[in-house]
Design a protein around this motif. Structure first.
Motif, mmCIF file in Angstrom:
data_model
loop_
_atom_site.group_PDB
_atom_site.id
_atom_site.type_symbol
_atom_site.label_atom_id
_atom_site.label_comp_id
_atom_site.label_asym_id
_atom_site.label_seq_id
_atom_site.Cartn_x
_atom_site.Cartn_y
_atom_site.Cartn_z
ATOM 1 N N ASN A 103 17.169 13.754 -7.004
ATOM 2 C CA ASN A 103 16.109 12.912 -6.437
ATOM 3 C C ASN A 103 16.701 11.560 -6.063
ATOM 4 O O ASN A 103 17.413 10.950 -6.867
ATOM 5 C CB ASN A 103 15.015 12.664 -7.470
ATOM 6 C CG ASN A 103 14.311 13.956 -7.854
ATOM 7 O OD1 ASN A 103 13.720 14.626 -7.026
ATOM 8 N ND2 ASN A 103 14.406 14.312 -9.143
ATOM 9 N N PHE A 104 16.425 11.121 -4.845
ATOM 10 C CA PHE A 104 16.883 9.798 -4.433
ATOM 11 C C PHE A 104 15.673 8.926 -4.126
ATOM 12 O O PHE A 104 14.714 9.402 -3.523
ATOM 13 C CB PHE A 104 17.740 9.885 -3.171
ATOM 14 C CG PHE A 104 19.048 10.579 -3.383
ATOM 15 C CD1 PHE A 104 20.039 9.970 -4.135
ATOM 16 C CD2 PHE A 104 19.296 11.829 -2.824
ATOM 17 C CE1 PHE A 104 21.254 10.603 -4.325
ATOM 18 C CE2 PHE A 104 20.503 12.457 -3.018
ATOM 19 C CZ PHE A 104 21.493 11.851 -3.773
ATOM 20 N N GLY A 154 19.449 7.468 -7.945
ATOM 21 C CA GLY A 154 19.425 8.927 -7.961
ATOM 22 C C GLY A 154 19.348 9.467 -9.375
ATOM 23 O O GLY A 154 19.978 8.932 -10.292
ATOM 24 N N VAL A 155 18.576 10.523 -9.531
ATOM 25 C CA VAL A 155 18.517 11.186 -10.835
ATOM 26 C C VAL A 155 18.288 12.668 -10.604
ATOM 27 O O VAL A 155 17.518 13.070 -9.728
ATOM 28 C CB VAL A 155 17.416 10.572 -11.719
ATOM 29 C CG1 VAL A 155 16.038 10.711 -11.089
ATOM 30 C CG2 VAL A 155 17.424 11.210 -13.119
ATOM 31 N N ARG A 156 19.030 13.477 -11.339
ATOM 32 C CA ARG A 156 18.890 14.927 -11.179
ATOM 33 C C ARG A 156 17.594 15.399 -11.830
ATOM 34 O O ARG A 156 17.167 14.825 -12.845
ATOM 35 C CB ARG A 156 20.075 15.653 -11.831
ATOM 36 C CG ARG A 156 21.376 15.348 -11.145
ATOM 37 C CD ARG A 156 22.458 16.333 -11.528
ATOM 38 N NE ARG A 156 23.722 15.951 -10.905
ATOM 39 C CZ ARG A 156 24.039 16.225 -9.648
ATOM 40 N NH1 ARG A 156 23.196 16.896 -8.882
ATOM 41 N NH2 ARG A 156 25.192 15.835 -9.155
ATOM 42 N N PRO A 157 17.001 16.453 -11.300
ATOM 43 C CA PRO A 157 15.731 16.948 -11.857
ATOM 44 C C PRO A 157 15.833 17.243 -13.354
ATOM 45 O O PRO A 157 14.884 17.002 -14.106
ATOM 46 C CB PRO A 157 15.480 18.227 -11.064
ATOM 47 C CG PRO A 157 16.169 18.005 -9.777
ATOM 48 C CD PRO A 157 17.376 17.169 -10.096
ATOM 49 N N GLU A 158 17.008 17.729 -13.785
ATOM 50 C CA GLU A 158 17.118 18.089 -15.197
ATOM 51 C C GLU A 158 17.307 16.857 -16.095
ATOM 52 O O GLU A 158 17.301 16.971 -17.310
ATOM 53 C CB GLU A 158 18.241 19.103 -15.423
ATOM 54 C CG GLU A 158 19.630 18.638 -15.034
ATOM 55 C CD GLU A 158 20.001 19.015 -13.605
ATOM 56 O OE1 GLU A 158 19.124 18.948 -12.727
ATOM 57 O OE2 GLU A 158 21.170 19.355 -13.383
ATOM 58 N N HIS A 159 17.456 15.716 -15.492
ATOM 59 C CA HIS A 159 17.593 14.498 -16.293
ATOM 60 C C HIS A 159 16.327 13.661 -16.299
ATOM 61 O O HIS A 159 16.354 12.488 -16.591
ATOM 62 C CB HIS A 159 18.798 13.683 -15.818
ATOM 63 C CG HIS A 159 20.080 14.457 -15.918
ATOM 64 N ND1 HIS A 159 21.114 14.325 -15.021
ATOM 65 C CD2 HIS A 159 20.472 15.418 -16.797
ATOM 66 C CE1 HIS A 159 22.087 15.164 -15.338
ATOM 67 N NE2 HIS A 159 21.713 15.842 -16.427
ATOM 68 N N LEU A 160 15.251 14.305 -15.939
ATOM 69 C CA LEU A 160 13.933 13.685 -16.060
ATOM 70 C C LEU A 160 13.212 14.434 -17.171
ATOM 71 O O LEU A 160 12.899 15.615 -17.021
ATOM 72 C CB LEU A 160 13.156 13.831 -14.754
ATOM 73 C CG LEU A 160 13.544 12.907 -13.601
ATOM 74 C CD1 LEU A 160 12.920 13.398 -12.312
ATOM 75 C CD2 LEU A 160 13.139 11.485 -13.904
ATOM 76 N N GLU A 161 12.973 13.752 -18.292
ATOM 77 C CA GLU A 161 12.390 14.452 -19.435
ATOM 78 C C GLU A 161 10.922 14.091 -19.591
ATOM 79 O O GLU A 161 10.553 12.930 -19.413
ATOM 80 C CB GLU A 161 13.083 13.975 -20.715
ATOM 81 C CG GLU A 161 14.271 14.796 -21.119
ATOM 82 C CD GLU A 161 14.999 14.096 -22.246
ATOM 83 O OE1 GLU A 161 14.603 14.295 -23.406
ATOM 84 O OE2 GLU A 161 15.929 13.314 -21.936
#
Ligand SMILES: Nc1ncnc2c1ncn2[C@@H]1O[C@H](COP(=O)(O)OP(=O)(O)OP(=O)(O)O)[C@@H](O)[C@H]1O
Ligand SMILES: [Mg+2]
Lengths: 293, 283, 360
Positions: free
Chosen positions: C241-242, C279-286
């Motif tokens: 995600n950007f 930017g953050v990867r989908p799996e790094h959104l908890e």
């Protein structure tokens, strides 16, 4: 992306092309240039004197009624050959497309005339129409008509047309049949479900889909009738009776080899070449839509 | 079958059989005539059924017994000439066309387009339209009355070159690349890979070109005055004009049958290749 | 066995198109290098230059310590596996595999021996007399591999060798290729645009874009520390995600008003007030409690994959798409608003203009 596949040799391709190019140059391009050159000359029959006359040969030709007659004859002849050959072939192909039993046998029995030389076909039909002994002349007589292609211009034309078209039927048949068999079944089934009968289906679906092939065949047949039927005329009517079957190609031959009128024959060749080139370009526009050049 | 209409099927077969009869009639006539005496063609309607003279006619024609053909050579000799002409033209055309197509598709070199167009032009100029100048060229090269003269001028072929070109273009590039990596140079690639892959096309073209060569009429007529180079197809016309008034139809038809036989056999035997080869032309 | 060096390689096609701008790559002996990138980025071009199927416009190419720019493909001691296999259709499997050896002039029984040995390794011995047409896609693939390994080359080159296979076979063959490459310890260059293939096969990964190399390194390094926004977006599925953001003191203002406190970073001060991309990867959104939440995701579409569930949604008051990957055991329904927290160790900051990575 055929751009990639390249062998890097610089000389080899020229060697590979050489035979084709040499023959093309010597036997095609040189004579064609020759014809063009001669068409501007008037030469006496012994070649002693020649004179550069610009377009006189052409002007003379186009003011000559006989030439116009030849043009008319050629177009009538070609039109009839193309039309009748294609019509019969289309009918037979439409019938053969759907038969299951004996399909191969029918096909085999219909394609062999392709192998027969036009002149051979002409001689056989000439015999069949022979006014005194021919079986078809006899049939016509029983129907109350006295057939004589030696005197009747239309009948002479009919014989050469039939002989020429007969030979082309198999060629046209093969193409029409291949075209029909390439039409997806689902299309025809869909039409059947919509409730259209076999005749309607043929005219509304099959025929339009065949039109590119029909066009291709039209050009091929016209080219055939123009140029490959010399033997048909030469072995039978010799252009007669009168000038009734004197086609352009036959006239080139006669004026050149019999009449020894080089300039006129050359000019006729040039006109014919322009004609073929036009026809071929039309044909190529159709065949080689995919050519990248 | 989309629907089953027995009458329609019957009509189909009927039309086809009629077509075959009409198309087959000439060959029937020729075959019948070749077995009858010349007397049966003098008056009345020509014979429609086989006579007794078949063997005799063929023997006379094939050996030119008693100069039955009106020329100094036999039909067997002329068939041999036709055969040579057909073979040389077919093989020659195939050879030079496949080589040209190979050069055009697999190499990049200056004037590639020019060469391509030059070959293309030959397609546009059938012998018939430039008879006289071509005759003059052949005459000035001293090739009248020779096998070379009969064949070589007819050997250049744009059509065959195009067919091979189309076929080569349809072969994936990677095949040539794999061959290059495998250490095959251009001629090796041609021999080991392109040629074996082209056999079907070659066979199809062979049929078409054999027929083309065998059936040549105008060209041999022009350039042969020596009877030793006459072909079977061109001699028929001579027979027609030979005996004024009393045309020897049985002899003519025997010759005709002989002239048809080889190309018809070739077409029938190689029907599958031939049909496919023809249809490819349009693609 | 050999190293491969590409030094300042450039490629301009005859139509003037610059396919490769400046490629520098040192490949170690026995290493498996994977080139990835979007379609048209020049992967095949690079590979084909190494193979010798395409001439280099500039630069030097070494295999081992030999400069090979001017050598024919067959003289470079490489083997290549093509996407469409490029098997000779009229030759049997055995002849296909042996054709290169035959051209080298090896005696027939030696060719036979080598072909049989390779066939055994690939388990295609029973197919040796078949024609390619009689084989399944997977078997053809094996034959193509066989043709490469019989010659025992210094370098294997693969151009999307698996992309014509169905998904299951692709996984199987991927493992097979890895096994073979390790067994033979041969240097290999592998082109793909499938990033799973790229990640799993590569010792080192080369991400290319528009004829340029974006980043080179071990797959996980690239995944964790993408040097450019392009690499970050290209690797990982679903993609990162950007969001536009701005640094303000010790915090990040994402899309204007979502405030994320950043861990202590020395460089932060120098970027104060600067426009960046976060930017953050989908799996790094908890998923987290309301109190901890950085974002609230309004869920539009739910994709339960079993092990994980993908949530597609947007932040309230914004229409830009956001994806979060959550453990599969929790159920969601459409319209849920899920509080999410960004993993502080795994966020990525890129310069909004140069798209280069900013944070360590
Ligand atoms: N022969 C050629 N002439 C001109 N341009 C070419 C040629 N071959 C490739 N290109 C161009 O070079 C660029 C790179 O092509 P290349 O085949 O290397 O891409 P790729 O990364 O392998 O893509 P893909 O994943 O689609 O295979 C593309 O934009 C392509 O259009
Ligand atoms: Mg590619």
């Amino acid at each position: 992306m055929h751009d990639n596949v390249v062998f890097n040799n610089k000389v080899l391709p020229y060697f590979l092309l050489a035979p084709q190019l040499v023959i093309t140059l010597v036997f095609f391009i040189w004579p064609a240039g020759q014809a063009l050159y001669q068409s501007f000359l008037i030469e006496d029959a012994f070649g002693f004197s020649r004179e550069f006359v610009w377009l006189d040969n052409f002007i003379y030709l186009f003011s000559d009624d006989e030439y116009w007659n030849s043009i008319r004859v050629t177009f009538v002849f070609s039109g009839l050959v193309a039309f009748s050959g294609m019509a019969v072939a289309l009918l037979l192909a439409a019938m053969a497309d759907r038969v299951i039993k004996g399909a191969t046998t029918y096909k085999t029995l219909l394609i062999w005339p392709y192998a027969v030389a036009p002149v051979v076909a002409a001689v056989i039909w000439w015999l069949m129409f022979n006014p005194s002994i021919g079986i078809l002349a006899f049939l016509s007589w029983t129907l109350g008509h006295q057939w004589n292609h030696y005197v009747n211009a239309n009948e002479a034309m009919a014989v050469v047309v039939i002989a020429s078209a007969w030979k082309q039927i198999s060629y046209n048949f093969i193409f029409f049949l291949a075209g029909m068999q390439a039409i997806p079944r689902s299309l025809i089934e869909a039409a059947a479900i919509d409730g259209s009968g076999p005749f309607k289906r043929f005219w509304q679906i099959v025929f339009p889909l065949l039109s590119p092939i029909a066009f291709f065949l039209l050009v091929v047949n016209v080219v055939y009738a123009f140029f490959e039927t010399f033997g048909v005329i030469h072995a039978t009517t010799l252009g007669g009776p009168g000038n009734a079957t004197r086609t352009l190609v036959y006239k080139v031959y006669e004026d050149g080899f019999v009449g020894l009128d080089m300039g006129s024959s050359a000019a006729q060749s040039v006109i014919l070449m322009i004609l073929v080139i036009t026809l071929t370009i039309i044909q190529f526009k159709f065949i080689e839509r995919k050519v990248q050049y | 079958m989309i629907e089953n209409r027995p009458w329609l099927t019957a009509v189909r077969h009927l039309v086809l059989i009629l077509g075959i009869i009409v198309i087959g009639l000439p060959i029937w006539i020729a075959l019948v005539a070749s077995t009858n005496t010349s007397a049966s063609f003098v008056s009345g309607v020509m014979p429609m059924w086989f006579g007794e003279e078949g063997l005799n006619n063929f023997r006379r024609v094939l050996t030119n017994e008693g100069r039955v053909l009106g020329v100094g050579v036999s039909a067997s000799w002329m068939m041999w000439n036709s055969f040579i002409m057909a073979m040389v033209i077919a093989i020659g055309k195939i050879t030079i066309s496949i080589l040209s197509a190979f050069a055009i598709v697999y190499f990049r070199f200056p004037f590639r387009r020019t060469c391509f167009w030059m070959i293309f032009i030959t397609l546009m100029l059938p012998v018939e339209v430039r008879i006289l100048p071509t005759y003059e060229v052949v005459a000035s090269l001293g090739m009248l009355n020779s096998y070379a003269g009969l064949t070589i001028p007819l050997i250049a072929s744009a059509t065959a070159t195009f067919l091979f070109r189309q076929f080569f273009l349809s072969i994936p590039d990677s095949l040539a690349e794999a061959a290059r990596i495998d250490g095959a140079g251009p001629m090796k690639f041609f021999k080991d890979i392109l040629l074996p892959l082209s056999v079907n096309n070659i066979a199809a073209l062979f049929v078409i070109l054999f027929i083309y060569g065998w059936n040549q009429y105008l060209w041999p007529l022009l350039i042969t005055t020596d009877e030793n180079y006459y072909t079977i197809v061109m001699v028929i016309k001579r027979l027609m004009t030979a005996g004024e008034g009393n045309v020897p139809w049985n002899i003519i038809m025997t010759t005709t049958v002989l002239a048809m036989l080889p190309p018809v056999v070739v077409v029938l035997v190689m029907q599958k290749f031939f049909v496919r080869g023809l249809v490819e032309q349009e693609k | 066995m050999a190293t491969v060096s590409l030094r300042n390689i450039k490629k301009t096609y005859s139509n003037g198109f610059k396919a490769i701008h400046n490629l520098n790559l040192e490949i170690e002996d026995g290493e498996m290098i994977v080139l990835v990138g979007p379609s048209g980025c020049g992967k095949s071009t690079s590979l084909r230059m190494v193979a010798g199927l395409e001439a280099t416009s500039e630069g030097d190419l070494y295999i081992g310590d030999k400069r090979v720019n001017d050598l024919e493909p067959s003289e470079r001691d490489i083997a290549m596996v093509f996407q469409n296999y490029a098997l000779y259709p009229h030759m049997s499997v055995a002849r296909n595999m042996g054709y290169g050896l035959k051209n080298q002039g090896l005696p027939r029984d030696e060719i036979r021996r080598k072909v049989e040995k390779a066939a055994r390794v690939l388990e295609i011995e029973h197919l040796l007399d078949n024609k390619p047409k009689q084989l399944s896609g997977g078997q053809r693939q094996r034959v193509a591999m066989g043709r490469a390994i019989v010659r025992n080359p210094k370098v294997f080159l693969f151009d999307e060798p698996l992309s014509n296979l169905d998904a299951k076979l692709r996984v199987q063959m991927r493992i097979e290729i890895k096994r073979l490459q390790q067994e033979f310890a041969t240097t290999a260059i592998y082109v793909t645009h499938d990033q799973v293939e790229a990640m799993t096969l590569a010792d080192r990964l080369v991400v290319m874009n528009g004829g340029k190399v974006e980043q080179v390194g071990p797959p996980l390094d690239l995944y964790e520390k993408p040097e450019t926004q392009f690499v970050a977006g290209f690797l990982g599925s679903p993609g990162m995600n950007f969001m536009p953001a701005r640094i303000q003191g010790q915090a990040l203002l994402v899309q204007g008003d979502h405030r994320i406190d950043l861990p202590d970073m020395a460089e932060l001060a120098q970027w104060d007030g600067r426009d960046i991309t976060f930017g953050v990867r989908p799996e790094h959104l908890e998923a987290c409690s309301e109190a901890e939440a950085d974002f609230h995701l309004k869920v539009d579409i739910i994709e339960p994959l079993g092990a994980d569930t993908l949530l597609y949604g947007h932040l309230p008051g914004s229409d830009s798409l956001m994806i979060a990957e959550q453990p599969g055991k929790r159920r969601y329904t459409r319209g849920d608003v899920v509080p999410l927290r960004v993993d502080r160790e795994r966020l990525h900051l890129f310069d909004a203009e140069t798209e280069q990575r900013l944070n360590e």
